[in-house]
Scaffold this motif. Sequence first.
Motif, PDB file in Angstrom:
ATOM      1  N   CYS A 469      43.571 -40.122  13.724  1.00 50.01           N
ATOM      2  CA  CYS A 469      42.376 -40.716  13.128  1.00 50.01           C
ATOM      3  C   CYS A 469      42.742 -41.253  11.755  1.00 50.01           C
ATOM      4  O   CYS A 469      43.167 -40.494  10.874  1.00 50.01           O
ATOM      5  N   ILE A 470      42.595 -42.569  11.576  1.00 51.28           N
ATOM      6  CA  ILE A 470      42.864 -43.189  10.274  1.00 51.28           C
ATOM      7  C   ILE A 470      41.531 -43.636   9.687  1.00 51.28           C
ATOM      8  O   ILE A 470      40.825 -44.458  10.266  1.00 51.28           O
ATOM      9  N   LEU A 471      41.174 -43.060   8.535  1.00 50.83           N
ATOM     10  CA  LEU A 471      39.986 -43.479   7.798  1.00 50.83           C
ATOM     11  C   LEU A 471      40.394 -44.675   6.948  1.00 50.83           C
ATOM     12  O   LEU A 471      40.933 -44.537   5.853  1.00 50.83           O
ATOM     13  N   ASN A 472      40.158 -45.856   7.494  1.00 44.88           N
ATOM     14  CA  ASN A 472      40.687 -47.099   6.944  1.00 44.88           C
ATOM     15  C   ASN A 472      39.653 -47.714   5.999  1.00 44.88           C
ATOM     16  O   ASN A 472      38.783 -48.467   6.416  1.00 44.88           O
ATOM     17  N   ASN A 473      39.759 -47.349   4.709  1.00 45.04           N
ATOM     18  CA  ASN A 473      38.791 -47.885   3.736  1.00 45.04           C
ATOM     19  C   ASN A 473      39.416 -48.876   2.749  1.00 45.04           C
ATOM     20  O   ASN A 473      38.777 -49.278   1.784  1.00 45.04           O
ATOM     21  N   ARG A 474      40.699 -49.219   2.998  1.00 43.99           N
ATOM     22  CA  ARG A 474      41.411 -50.211   2.181  1.00 43.99           C
ATOM     23  C   ARG A 474      41.454 -49.834   0.699  1.00 43.99           C
ATOM     24  O   ARG A 474      41.519 -50.664  -0.188  1.00 43.99           O
ATOM     25  N   ASP A 475      41.425 -48.520   0.418  1.00 39.53           N
ATOM     26  CA  ASP A 475      41.352 -48.063  -0.967  1.00 39.53           C
ATOM     27  C   ASP A 475      42.022 -46.695  -1.058  1.00 39.53           C
ATOM     28  O   ASP A 475      41.940 -45.898  -0.115  1.00 39.53           O
ATOM     29  N   LEU A 476      42.689 -46.456  -2.183  1.00 38.94           N
ATOM     30  CA  LEU A 476      43.149 -45.099  -2.476  1.00 38.94           C
ATOM     31  C   LEU A 476      41.951 -44.344  -3.048  1.00 38.94           C
ATOM     32  O   LEU A 476      41.824 -44.131  -4.251  1.00 38.94           O
ATOM     33  N   ALA A 477      41.060 -43.957  -2.153  1.00 38.41           N
ATOM     34  CA  ALA A 477      39.704 -43.580  -2.552  1.00 38.41           C
ATOM     35  C   ALA A 477      39.661 -42.343  -3.431  1.00 38.41           C
ATOM     36  O   ALA A 477      38.862 -42.284  -4.377  1.00 38.41           O
TER      37      ALA A 477
END
Length: 591
Positions: A469-477
């Motif tokens: 599962c990749i939580l792909n938020n395009r950010d080093l959140a």
Amino acid sequence: MGDRLVADGIVERLTAWGVDRVFGYSGDGINPVLGAIRRAGRPAFVQTRHEENAAFMAVGHAKYTGGVGVVLSTQGPGAVHLLNGLYDARMDSVPVVAIVGQQSQTVLGSAYQQEIDLQSLFKDVASGFRQQVNSAEQAPMVIDRAFKAALATRSPAVVILPHDIQQEPAPELEHEHGVIPSVALWSPGVVVPQEQDVHDAAALLNAGSKLALLVGQGARDAQEEVVALAEKLGAAVVTSLLGKPYVDEALPYAAGTMGHLGTSASGWVMANCDTLLIVGSNDPWTEFYPPPGAARAVQIDSDAKAIGNRYPVEAAVTGDAAFSLRQLLPLVSQRTGWLADVERHVSAWRSLSEARAFTAADPVNPERVVRELNGRLPADARVAVDVGSCVYWYARQLHLPRGVPAHLSSTLASMGCGVPYGLAAKLSAPERPVVVLSGDGGFQMTGVAELITVSRLWRQWANPVFAICILNNRDLAEVSWEQRETESEPRFEDSQELPDVDYAGYAKVLGLDGMRVSSADDVSAAWERALAADRPFVLDFVTDPDVPLLPPFPGGKALAESMEEALAAEGNAHRLSLLREYVRLEEEAQL
């Protein structure tokens, strides 16, 4: 080559220690040992894409199996690459043995190619044991002592093998001065507490009225004893991050994980208890313990060095957790304590976590992604968690079935551990399904490379289920929210923005499967598809980076104000509105 070499003897010693696989990468500094593994046919050698990941896999192997993880590397850059994984082992108290090649003794000191002072390099990370083998006769003894040191200290041990020593004929050890025989044998025993210490602990616990247990990984073999004592004392149970898999969070008095990434119920318990029993935990989030002096404390730990390491305790019980709790149980008085209050706050937290998971986000709320795994995670699964914002959602939203282990780089908190840990979990029990929870930052760091390893090995597995599962938020959140919280700084795009990668497409190129999910309505079906797949499956969940990483209230209220100040400077209305919605939910949940 017909003669038996020192390298062959080393491989035989690994087999004697019960090592069934080693992780690593080849190179001229360690090639004689690799040749010996080929000749012997065991242990299995797992070729990784990078030595750092090999070290993570060795750590993961030790965590999932309870044994010793073994990693091999060449000299120079290969040795340097091991450090991150070895520090992970050191800081999470895991036994790992690293066998590292070195240039021949004849060139040491000449500034030779790839020559590094390995004794100095590993001085800190392997302070319990690091040794260069300087003679053929010394080799078996050093290997044996490395394993014993790793097991006794629960930390990495390093063996440095010069190339010329590996190639020497293996000698028959004579019974003479200067030759030390040793054996591949280990018996840990049980650390038994002193009787008076147990009585002192019982007296302190009996004097309290609002009791809490903080349970860490040291209680892994004391799960029944923890429940029995908590129920007799009418106590709340809070866990460290490493202790989360060892407490059934369905219990009405289980308040969840403590710390910055913990639950509001745990925050309330730790702020309001008058007596604290710490069992097998060395959790560093000291600001989330009770204020010093607000609670009297007892600590049980098999390691005397850990006693009083995080909180000023009054009673120390140095001993095995299960044994010590069994000794303590008949000495404490039965009571209901503050269970009614605890259970109200636990219930309120559960309602809050559900409300947060189903808060609308753009496009998918990451908390919902993890929450939807509940009830779908197979009872025999193993879970690996990377580092980043995904850890918050794991700690707060995932309820592990009893007996399902979950591991991550906790104290070092190193991104990139997820897929290597998952591979270690799968290789040690290929019949069990594995789920990896990762952010896109951690996956880009190591997962992209080690997915190639997955594609190479998966056809050998009895059960092919390996869901990433990749939580792909395009950010080093996590760092973005840390900047807002602790620095009142707006997000720095050049530092924090990540490229958007077609992770599912990449998986398919490698012969695996995957799908991109950009609608909350598709989350549950996506999990079901991945967990029923006939091959490893990458779930690319497009999640909202603006879901805030709020610390538990009420203490987190001031930090939320710092976040709001930073978001106002960013001028992003969506982020600001989501933060305010989460704050509103937190405040409504306060009892």
